[in-house]
Design an enzyme around this catalytic site. Structure first.
Site, PDB file in Angstrom:
ATOM      1  N   ASP A  53       0.624  -7.397   5.174  1.00  0.00           N
ATOM      2  CA  ASP A  53      -0.344  -8.368   5.710  1.00  0.00           C
ATOM      3  C   ASP A  53      -0.767  -9.427   4.689  1.00  0.00           C
ATOM      4  O   ASP A  53      -1.064 -10.565   5.048  1.00  0.00           O
ATOM      5  CB  ASP A  53      -1.584  -7.668   6.312  1.00  0.00           C
ATOM      6  CG  ASP A  53      -2.230  -6.647   5.381  1.00  0.00           C
ATOM      7  OD1 ASP A  53      -1.677  -6.389   4.310  1.00  0.00           O
ATOM      8  OD2 ASP A  53      -3.296  -6.117   5.742  1.00  0.00           O
ATOM      9  N   SER A 102       0.705  -2.981   7.323  1.00  0.00           N
ATOM     10  CA  SER A 102      -0.257  -3.151   6.219  1.00  0.00           C
ATOM     11  C   SER A 102      -0.445  -1.900   5.377  1.00  0.00           C
ATOM     12  O   SER A 102      -1.562  -1.402   5.198  1.00  0.00           O
ATOM     13  CB  SER A 102      -1.598  -3.585   6.796  1.00  0.00           C
ATOM     14  OG  SER A 102      -1.397  -4.674   7.651  1.00  0.00           O
ATOM     15  N   ARG A 128       3.343   5.556   0.788  1.00  0.00           N
ATOM     16  CA  ARG A 128       2.299   6.507   1.228  1.00  0.00           C
ATOM     17  C   ARG A 128       1.396   5.806   2.218  1.00  0.00           C
ATOM     18  O   ARG A 128       1.313   4.581   2.226  1.00  0.00           O
ATOM     19  CB  ARG A 128       1.494   7.038   0.044  1.00  0.00           C
ATOM     20  CG  ARG A 128       0.396   6.150  -0.501  1.00  0.00           C
ATOM     21  CD  ARG A 128      -0.377   6.837  -1.598  1.00  0.00           C
ATOM     22  NE  ARG A 128       0.502   7.330  -2.626  1.00  0.00           N
ATOM     23  CZ  ARG A 128       0.971   6.582  -3.622  1.00  0.00           C
ATOM     24  NH1 ARG A 128       0.626   5.309  -3.730  1.00  0.00           N
ATOM     25  NH2 ARG A 128       1.778   7.089  -4.521  1.00  0.00           N
TER      26      ARG A 128
END
Ligand code: BGC
Length: 496
Positions: A214, A160, A175
């Site tokens: 997700d 996620s 990132r």
């Protein structure tokens, strides 16, 4: 002036200062219109070819192709493994899809150890070795005999965080967001890292075949579970359009026409077209909407949280106004500021004397806000207990009343802002006009949308106030896709 008069004057000053802060947290209908228009513009920019030369130009939203080009219809069958690294927990599950919109699931969940969230000294190897060990424990508990017999297992990995997806089962981390700060993971292939550690434990027969965000998992799982055909007529009555998360972080995905994905080279799009693919699920990464702060409402507390306390300053600024990880932190910053101005908790002389937990960034959980939000007890006793328990912070009835007003302002701004990407995607895709009834379904998951009291109705309220209007809001259905990410990555693994 008597002591009582002084006390009263102080309380009045607190109330009038809170009035001002509450006002700053308001999101007006005009602001909603402005934000939705800007969101659509940023989606379009993100789909278009990127100008790599000029780094200063605004590239729009990340709009990451997921390589998922079909959506399940509920008839899929099979048992698959899923692993899910979210903001707070790691889960390993085995999901059995029954082929009739239902599923069953075994799962093992653990809270991510604090050591892995430290700002320095953590490596990718440490993180993925931990995930592999948890996976091994799960396999031992449920599949020991199969493992020994060398049976092959397909695993879908829900990760996620923003990943530059390069195929259904590969992608590099752009990132970290939320809590992690592991430097050597950025730019690395997530599947290789995880598979490497799984292999080191001698579990080569567990193969990661899909990497999913997700939101994409939530979308697919919602498509699988929702039986949206109207048996009285022949047609579908509503269309799953968006998969989204409002939890520790926030993000959403939706189905886009491949022809509009012009940043993908024409030759690749032609190949997809030859294979009969027309649409692809796009991970918008809307947490980073308006990182330039051209339109987002911004208070001094938002600036401080981003710059002084967050692990990724300058990024994910929409998420920092919306998601569960930040709602409590916003309240904490407001309270510390009110105290430093001598307006609240005056039994403590300096900020350094405030209870330790109130001084510690991210220690005030959004769950505490959810108790305060709905407290209607006399003298706000529930709030008193909740603040005592969570922060060791004693409060007066007036202080609690003002804290409740702040909590409601923070959660309302969060929910109103949450309506922006939903309205924008519905307008951009034109879904409301597509069918006779034009109903739209949104699959959502995450602790805030699921458990925060009134959050969904505040989103609905904002949808009605914004450009969709009352009619559009009425046709929009926000549905909870429970366990969405686990089921969704199993579905991805099935087609991989
Ligand atoms: C991440 C997204 C993720 C969202 C919800 C964000 O911080 O960037 O990739 O979908 O959190 O978990």
């Amino acid at each position: 002036m008597s002591f009582d008069d002084l006390h009263k004057a102080n309380e009045q000053q607190l109330t009038s200062t809170v009035d001002k802060i509450v006002k700053e947290f308001e999101v007006t209908p005009e602001k909603l219109d402005e934000l939705v228009a800007y969101f659509i513009e940023q989606m379009e920019k993100g789909l278009a070819p990127q100008d790599n030369e000029d780094k200063s130009t605004n590239k729009g939203l990340p709009m990451i192709p997921s390589y998922v080009t079909g959506t399940p219809n509920g008839t899929e069958k099979g048992t698959l493994l899923a692993a899910d690294l979210g903001g707070t927990n790691f889960r390993t599950c085995s999901v059995t899809l029954n082929g009739d919109h239902t599923f069953s699931m075994e799962q093992m969940k653990s809270k991510i150890p604090d050591e892995l969230l430290e700002p320095t000294g953590v490596t990718s190897e440490m993180l993925f070795a931990y995930l592999a060990r948890r996976t091994q424990l799960f396999m031992k508990k449920y599949y020991e005999a199969d493992m020994q017999a060398g049976k092959e297992f397909k695993l879908g990995f829900t990760f996620s965080y923003p990943v530059d997806q390069t195929s259904l089962n590969s992608g590099t981390l752009i990132r970290w967001t939320k809590g992690f700060q592991i430097a050597d993971t950025v730019g690395a292939d997530i599947v290789q890292l995880f598979q490497g550690e799984i292999d080191k434990l001698g579990m080569q027969n567990v193969k990661i075949v899909a990497l999913t965000n997700d939101t994409v998992g939530t979308f697919l799982s919602h498509c699988y579970c929702s039986d949206n055909t109207d048996s009285m007529t022949t047609g579908e009555i509503s269309e799953p359009v968006i998969g989204c998360i409002f939890g520790t972080g926030t993000n959403g995905c939706y189905k886009e026409e491949i022809s509009k994905l012009t940043k993908v080279p024409q030759a690749i799009r032609d190949k997809w077209a030859e294979q009969g693919k027309t649409h692809m699920v796009i991970n918008t990464e809307w947490g980073s909407f308006d990182n330039d702060l051209k339109h987002l409402p911004t208070t001094k507390y938002d600036i401080d949280i981003d710059q002084k306390f967050s692990s990724n300053p300058g990024f994910h600024l929409f998420e920092k106004r919306v998601s569960g990880m930040f709602m409590g932190e916003i309240l904490r910053n407001v309270l510390v500021d009110l105290h430093s101005n001598g307006l609240i908790f005056n039994q403590y002389r300096t900020n350094a004397q405030l209870p330790h937990r109130l001084q510690t960034p991210f220690e005030l959980d959004s769950e505490v806000l959810s108790h305060i939000e709905i407290d209607d007890s006399t003298g706000l006793r529930e709030t008193e207990l909740s603040l005592l328990q969570s922060l060791r912070l004693p409060t007066s009835p007036t202080e609690r009343r003002e804290i409740q007003r702040l909590v409601r302002a923070i959660s309302r701004r969060s929910a109103y802002l949450s309506s922006v990407p939903l309205a924008a995607i519905i307008i951009k895709t034109g879904t409301l006009e597509m069918r006779y009834h034009g109903e739209v379904e949104i699959g959502c998951d995450g602790s805030v949308v699921e458990y925060y009291p009134g959050f969904r109705s505040m989103i609905r309220h904002a949808l009605a106030l914004g450009p969709l209007g009352a009619e559009g809001e009425r046709k929009t259905h926000l549905k909870i896709a429970k366990d969405g990410s686990g089921v969704g990555s199993a579905l991805c693994a099935l087609v991989a």
